[in-house]
Design an enzyme around this catalytic site. Sequence first.
Site, PDB file in Angstrom:
ATOM      1  N   GLU A   8      31.497  37.874-105.308  1.00  0.00           N
ATOM      2  CA  GLU A   8      32.356  36.758-104.878  1.00  0.00           C
ATOM      3  C   GLU A   8      32.428  35.713-106.005  1.00  0.00           C
ATOM      4  OE1 GLU A   8      30.329  34.206-102.065  1.00  0.00           O
ATOM      5  OE2 GLU A   8      32.205  33.466-101.196  1.00  0.00           O
ATOM      6  N   ASN A  56      39.505  31.412-101.421  1.00  0.00           N
ATOM      7  CA  ASN A  56      38.413  32.206-101.989  1.00  0.00           C
ATOM      8  C   ASN A  56      38.873  33.661-101.826  1.00  0.00           C
ATOM      9  OD1 ASN A  56      36.030  33.532-102.558  1.00  0.00           O
ATOM     10  ND2 ASN A  56      34.741  32.133-101.376  1.00  0.00           N
ATOM     11  N   LYS A 107      39.303  34.915 -98.101  1.00  0.00           N
ATOM     12  CA  LYS A 107      38.133  34.739 -97.213  1.00  0.00           C
ATOM     13  C   LYS A 107      38.477  33.943 -95.956  1.00  0.00           C
ATOM     14  CE  LYS A 107      33.258  33.248 -97.556  1.00  0.00           C
ATOM     15  NZ  LYS A 107      32.236  32.744 -98.509  1.00  0.00           N
ATOM     16  N   GLU A 148      32.384  24.977 -99.176  1.00  0.00           N
ATOM     17  CA  GLU A 148      33.539  25.891 -99.093  1.00  0.00           C
ATOM     18  C   GLU A 148      34.615  25.353 -98.165  1.00  0.00           C
ATOM     19  OE1 GLU A 148      33.268  30.186 -99.235  1.00  0.00           O
ATOM     20  OE2 GLU A 148      31.093  29.981 -99.255  1.00  0.00           O
ATOM     21  N   CYS A 199      31.412  37.667 -98.552  1.00  0.00           N
ATOM     22  CA  CYS A 199      30.146  36.992 -98.256  1.00  0.00           C
ATOM     23  C   CYS A 199      29.908  36.713 -96.774  1.00  0.00           C
ATOM     24  CB  CYS A 199      30.017  35.719 -99.089  1.00  0.00           C
ATOM     25  SG  CYS A 199      28.298  35.151 -99.090  1.00  0.00           S
ATOM     26  N   ASN A 219      27.544  35.384-102.564  1.00  0.00           N
ATOM     27  CA  ASN A 219      26.649  34.408-103.223  1.00  0.00           C
ATOM     28  C   ASN A 219      25.826  33.826-102.094  1.00  0.00           C
ATOM     29  OD1 ASN A 219      27.614  33.304-106.217  1.00  0.00           O
ATOM     30  ND2 ASN A 219      29.317  34.146-105.039  1.00  0.00           N
TER      31      ASN A 219
END
Length: 315
Positions: free
Chosen positions: A47, A110, A127, A146, A176, A201
């Site tokens: 990621e 993302n 994402k 995020e 993730c 991550n």
Amino acid sequence: MSRVITVGAAQIGGIQRSESRAQVVARMIDLMKQAKSNGCDLIAFPELALTTFFPRWYMEDREEIDTFFEREMPGAETAPLFNAAREFSMGFMLGFAELAEEGGRTRRFNTQIIVDKTGTIVGKYRKIHLPGHAEHEPWRAFQHLEKRYFEVGNLSWPVNRAGADLHSGLFGQMICNDRRWPESYRVMGLQGVEMILLGYNTPVHNPPAPDHDRLGDFHNHLVMQAGAYQNATWVVGVAKCGMEEGCDMIGGSCIIAPTGEIVAQAVTRGDELVVARCDLDLGASYKNSTFNFARHREPGQYRMIVERKGAILPE
Ligand code: CDV
């Protein structure tokens, strides 16, 4: 005809803020060379693989934030990855921060892409499960912003057929935190996915629940193995890991068969290639028996899953 592909999970150790994209891409090309000598058809990176994991910092300056985003893919700094794909005849999966001009406004996601052996993008995912918070929370040892820097992905979980010598495999992607949610896998299971590629991550330390810290590696494999088995699919999980700007992150990159078994796993927390031969037909016996969805699922009884967001306790 055999549908075996050789896959490399290209784990990457910490990327510091001072590292340029050119330096990171050079590390990735080195892993692609190793993958080539191991006969890989496809290599998967983590990621947000091109920079340090920037959501650990609170920033207000839009210009500063946007230095971590890609405006085009491929761009000048990422073109060498696409050239290497063509030279080595190897597909790749790449996670990066995407800045898109869409619907007359700038949007930030993302994102992950799958590129085939001809250097063509054949799959894109943004994402959906964004963890963390949107405002500065100074009590944390490090931030996880995020929800501040990205919008929720708007592409659901597409499954893409990849030709160009990837045996017309059905490839899906998640990123993730998505791997902790069964819905992510099942949306792709319902499209017959054969291999899910995912980068992550994951800090060792979880500020809101530090008592979970000792279980990080266990939970990582637990969710991916369950998702693989319950949806009869390969899962390739790839970490960015080790020490990054003072933040320790778990490794454990692995390749999981549709049986739910880990068939190859990283043993370091640095740059490391994990390789496995993956038969894309291995999930078929599960899809035709225990997990024959058309025969055994009861969607009429699952309505609450899409109608309700948070739990509501009975009286
Ligand atoms: N990058 C991530 O999505 N990380 C989350 C952490 C914050 C828990 C994860 O689920 O691994």
